[in-house]
Motif scaffolding. Structure first.
Motif, PDB file in Angstrom:
ATOM      1  N   VAL A   1      -1.465  10.121   8.691  1.00 34.55           N
ATOM      2  CA  VAL A   1      -0.997   9.390   7.503  1.00 34.55           C
ATOM      3  C   VAL A   1      -2.135   9.257   6.508  1.00 34.55           C
ATOM      4  N   GLY A   2      -1.836   9.456   5.230  1.00 39.98           N
ATOM      5  CA  GLY A   2      -2.827   9.291   4.176  1.00 39.98           C
ATOM      6  C   GLY A   2      -2.429   8.164   3.247  1.00 39.98           C
ATOM      7  N   GLU A   3      -3.402   7.670   2.500  1.00 42.49           N
ATOM      8  CA  GLU A   3      -3.147   6.571   1.559  1.00 42.49           C
ATOM      9  C   GLU A   3      -3.648   6.940   0.173  1.00 42.49           C
ATOM     10  N   ILE A   4      -2.888   6.544  -0.827  1.00 45.74           N
ATOM     11  CA  ILE A   4      -3.256   6.777  -2.226  1.00 45.74           C
ATOM     12  C   ILE A   4      -3.622   5.447  -2.861  1.00 45.74           C
ATOM     13  N   SER A   5      -4.734   5.416  -3.560  1.00 44.56           N
ATOM     14  CA  SER A   5      -5.108   4.245  -4.358  1.00 44.56           C
ATOM     15  C   SER A   5      -5.487   4.727  -5.751  1.00 44.56           C
TER      16      SER A   5
ATOM     17  N   ARG B   1       0.852  -1.186   0.000  1.00 44.15           N
ATOM     18  CA  ARG B   1       0.000   0.000   0.000  1.00 44.15           C
ATOM     19  C   ARG B   1       0.889   1.238   0.000  1.00 44.15           C
ATOM     20  N   GLU B   2       0.484   2.270  -0.731  1.00 42.62           N
ATOM     21  CA  GLU B   2       1.278   3.496  -0.812  1.00 42.62           C
ATOM     22  C   GLU B   2       0.677   4.524   0.136  1.00 42.62           C
ATOM     23  N   VAL B   3       1.461   4.884   1.140  1.00 47.58           N
ATOM     24  CA  VAL B   3       0.998   5.804   2.172  1.00 47.58           C
ATOM     25  C   VAL B   3       1.978   6.974   2.279  1.00 47.58           C
ATOM     26  N   GLU B   4       1.460   8.113   2.761  1.00 48.79           N
ATOM     27  CA  GLU B   4       2.262   9.331   2.804  1.00 48.79           C
ATOM     28  C   GLU B   4       2.018  10.082   4.106  1.00 48.79           C
ATOM     29  N   CYS B   5       3.050  10.824   4.512  1.00 45.57           N
ATOM     30  CA  CYS B   5       2.958  11.610   5.730  1.00 45.57           C
ATOM     31  C   CYS B   5       3.573  12.974   5.453  1.00 45.57           C
ATOM     32  N   ALA B   6       2.954  14.024   5.963  1.00 45.28           N
ATOM     33  CA  ALA B   6       3.459  15.380   5.778  1.00 45.28           C
ATOM     34  C   ALA B   6       4.225  15.816   7.020  1.00 45.28           C
TER      35      ALA B   6
ATOM     36  N   PHE C   1       0.997  22.186  -3.939  1.00 40.13           N
ATOM     37  CA  PHE C   1      -0.043  22.874  -3.173  1.00 40.13           C
ATOM     38  C   PHE C   1      -1.294  23.062  -4.014  1.00 40.13           C
ATOM     39  N   THR C   2      -1.549  22.146  -4.947  1.00 47.66           N
ATOM     40  CA  THR C   2      -2.766  22.214  -5.740  1.00 47.66           C
ATOM     41  C   THR C   2      -3.940  21.675  -4.923  1.00 47.66           C
ATOM     42  N   ALA C   3      -5.137  21.834  -5.467  1.00 53.43           N
ATOM     43  CA  ALA C   3      -6.331  21.340  -4.770  1.00 53.43           C
ATOM     44  C   ALA C   3      -6.293  19.822  -4.604  1.00 53.43           C
ATOM     45  N   LEU C   4      -5.530  19.132  -5.489  1.00 56.63           N
ATOM     46  CA  LEU C   4      -5.442  17.678  -5.428  1.00 56.63           C
ATOM     47  C   LEU C   4      -4.250  17.206  -4.600  1.00 56.63           C
ATOM     48  N   SER C   5      -3.427  18.117  -4.126  1.00 53.43           N
ATOM     49  CA  SER C   5      -2.173  17.738  -3.485  1.00 53.43           C
ATOM     50  C   SER C   5      -2.387  17.151  -2.096  1.00 53.43           C
ATOM     51  N   MET C   6      -1.600  16.125  -1.808  1.00 53.05           N
ATOM     52  CA  MET C   6      -1.724  15.428  -0.536  1.00 53.05           C
ATOM     53  C   MET C   6      -1.232  16.268   0.641  1.00 53.05           C
ATOM     54  N   TYR C   7      -0.167  17.047   0.445  1.00 51.29           N
ATOM     55  CA  TYR C   7       0.436  17.748   1.581  1.00 51.29           C
ATOM     56  C   TYR C   7      -0.560  18.651   2.319  1.00 51.29           C
ATOM     57  N   PRO C   8      -1.199  19.614   1.669  1.00 47.77           N
ATOM     58  CA  PRO C   8      -2.148  20.456   2.421  1.00 47.77           C
ATOM     59  C   PRO C   8      -3.353  19.676   2.931  1.00 47.77           C
ATOM     60  N   GLN C   9      -3.747  18.627   2.217  1.00 44.29           N
ATOM     61  CA  GLN C   9      -4.879  17.840   2.696  1.00 44.29           C
ATOM     62  C   GLN C   9      -4.529  17.078   3.975  1.00 44.29           C
ATOM     63  N   LEU C  10      -3.304  16.575   4.052  1.00 42.84           N
ATOM     64  CA  LEU C  10      -2.883  15.875   5.266  1.00 42.84           C
ATOM     65  C   LEU C  10      -2.891  16.811   6.465  1.00 42.84           C
ATOM     66  N   TRP C  11      -2.426  18.039   6.267  1.00 42.72           N
ATOM     67  CA  TRP C  11      -2.432  18.976   7.383  1.00 42.72           C
ATOM     68  C   TRP C  11      -3.840  19.471   7.689  1.00 42.72           C
ATOM     69  N   GLY C  12      -4.675  19.562   6.664  1.00 42.85           N
ATOM     70  CA  GLY C  12      -6.068  19.918   6.919  1.00 42.85           C
ATOM     71  C   GLY C  12      -6.733  18.905   7.827  1.00 42.85           C
TER      72      GLY C  12
ATOM     73  N   ASP D   1      -7.962  15.066 -11.933  1.00 38.72           N
ATOM     74  CA  ASP D   1      -9.011  14.875 -10.932  1.00 38.72           C
ATOM     75  C   ASP D   1      -9.772  13.580 -11.203  1.00 38.72           C
ATOM     76  N   GLY D   2      -9.934  12.761 -10.154  1.00 36.58           N
ATOM     77  CA  GLY D   2     -10.686  11.528 -10.264  1.00 36.58           C
ATOM     78  C   GLY D   2      -9.853  10.301 -10.590  1.00 36.58           C
ATOM     79  N   ARG D   3      -8.575  10.489 -10.953  1.00 34.94           N
ATOM     80  CA  ARG D   3      -7.728   9.342 -11.303  1.00 34.94           C
ATOM     81  C   ARG D   3      -7.179   8.622 -10.072  1.00 34.94           C
ATOM     82  N   ALA D   4      -7.061   9.347  -8.973  1.00 31.91           N
ATOM     83  CA  ALA D   4      -6.531   8.753  -7.742  1.00 31.91           C
ATOM     84  C   ALA D   4      -7.465   9.056  -6.582  1.00 31.91           C
ATOM     85  N   ASN D   5      -7.502   8.146  -5.641  1.00 34.22           N
ATOM     86  CA  ASN D   5      -8.318   8.323  -4.448  1.00 34.22           C
ATOM     87  C   ASN D   5      -7.413   8.489  -3.233  1.00 34.22           C
ATOM     88  N   LEU D   6      -7.729   9.485  -2.413  1.00 40.44           N
ATOM     89  CA  LEU D   6      -6.963   9.730  -1.208  1.00 40.44           C
ATOM     90  C   LEU D   6      -7.811   9.364   0.003  1.00 40.44           C
TER      91      LEU D   6
END
Length: 375
Positions: free
Chosen positions: A241-245, A224-229, A319-330, A259-264
């Motif tokens: 921690v977030g996960e990308i599928s 599984r591909e997971v990420e942390c900010a 820092f786009t609307a699809l980016s994991m980094y700001p979403q993880l901190w949100g 948009d829509g190609r990956a799920n967070l």
């Protein structure tokens, strides 16, 4: 009190130019929020695809339109013509992704300006950008990672007779296919290929060599591909921690930014012990490359064995609307405007740490007060 003048630096000479514009638009909106607008004046500077800096007026037009400027060649002298407004900047916010933006080059220029800037310095940026140096730093820090082999463009292109032997050596070291072949110094999955056979490996190596003179070949892993900010300087904090599928073969450029190609999934459904281990490893990775301000750290979690393998660190994530980094901190309780404010404060803190011994006690006291406010 006078507002701090924030130089928002975006665009740049890389394949991630358009992504940088989108990130710049998002940061500009965050700085325009009331909580930030009372403290900061945003002055944008657009670097076009040829490397020329543009005035704040032109830069605002690019931010408003979201479109890159069309340019057709420049003189060498034009590269060193900076808009006069650059002299008024109190703190820089570079959001330049890829080469010439997060590899230490722009950080060196900003360091010479002797003005604080958001993000890692020259060393952290350069090590974080070069995947081979990054993995060397991770190994020294004792972080588990997938098996890999480093090769050079000269090995791939110098002699056709050597190429089969090179592939033999890679197969001997990595074992069964698939492999992932990556340019060492590109981001956003540019130039990355998945090789399932010798023929695909040869094609992937040739493709990667067209992007960079240093290439990395990694063993594939079912995980599984997971990420942390990470946010901070020497006392950094890790997010949830977030996960990308995704449905594509791997997390390529199109999947990442369509948009829509990956799920967070934020937070990722993980055992508490695994999530805490990931957060701890993320901070160790951050410190291992001497990062500062912000980073996103990517991992493979092998659910069958419980093994966690570090993949890479990105010292200037999107820092786009699809980016994991700001979403993880949100999801960790830090809103986008708060995140931008925190990064500027961390830049000021980092710059204050570099005060010479001759600096006044008042300056050092101010720096210490800023440090306390960030805890």
């Amino acid at each position: 009190m006078a507002k701090l003048r924030v130089g928002l630096l975006f665009g740049g000479r890389s394949g991630e130019h358009e992504v940088s514009i989108v990130s710049g638009r998002a940061i500009a909106r965050a700085l325009a929020e009331e909580s930030n607008a009372t403290q900061y004046e945003t002055i944008p500077f657009y670097i076009d695809k040829e490397g020329c800096w543009h005035s704040p007026e032109v830069s605002r037009q690019v931010l408003d339109s979201g479109e890159a400027l069309a340019v057709q060649g420049i003189s060498a002298a034009a590269l060193w013509q900076f808009p006069p407004e650059t002299a008024s900047i109190d703190v820089w916010f570079p959001i330049l992704h890829g080469p010439n933006g997060e590899d230490g080059t722009i950080q060196g220029l900003l360091s010479l300006m002797r003005v604080p800037f958001v993000g890692s310095g020259v060393l952290g940026s350069a090590v974080g950008m070069d995947k081979l140096m990054m993995k060397t730093a991770f190994a020294e820090a004792g972080l588990a990672q997938v098996n890999y082999v480093g090769v050079t463009r000269s090995q791939i292109w110098s002699n056709p007779c050597v190429f089969p032997t090179l592939c033999d050596d890679i197969e001997a070291q990595l074992g069964d296919y698939p492999y992932f072949v990556k340019p060492a110094n590109l981001g956003s999955s540019v130039g990355i290929s998945k090789a399932r056979s010798r023929a695909e490996l040869e094609t992937a190596l040739d493709n990667a060599a067209s992007y960079d003179r240093r290439i990395i070949v990694e063993a594939g892993v079912t995980a599984r591909e997971v990420e942390c900010a990470v946010l901070g300087n020497d006392r950094a904090q890790a997010s949830v921690v977030g996960e990308i599928s995704f449905n594509s073969d791997f997390y390529d450029y199109e999947t990442k930014y369509t948009d829509g190609r990956a799920n967070l999934a934020i937070p990722a459904e993980l055992p508490a012990e695994v999530a805490e281990r990931l957060r701890e490893m993320a901070i160790r990775a951050f410190l291992a490359v001497d990062a500062a301000g912000l980073s996103r750290v990517d991992f493979f979690y092998v659910e069958a064995t419980g093994e966690v393998l570090i993949n890479e660190i990105n010292t200037l994530p999107g820092f786009t609307a699809l980016s994991m980094y700001p979403q993880l901190w949100g999801a960790s309780g830090v809103s986008f405007p708060q995140l931008v404010d925190r990064l500027i404060r961390l830049a000021l803190e980092r710059h204050g740490e570099g005060l010479p011994e001759s600096a006044s006690s008042g300056d050092r006291a101010t720096s210490a007060e800023e440090n306390r406010s960030l805890k």
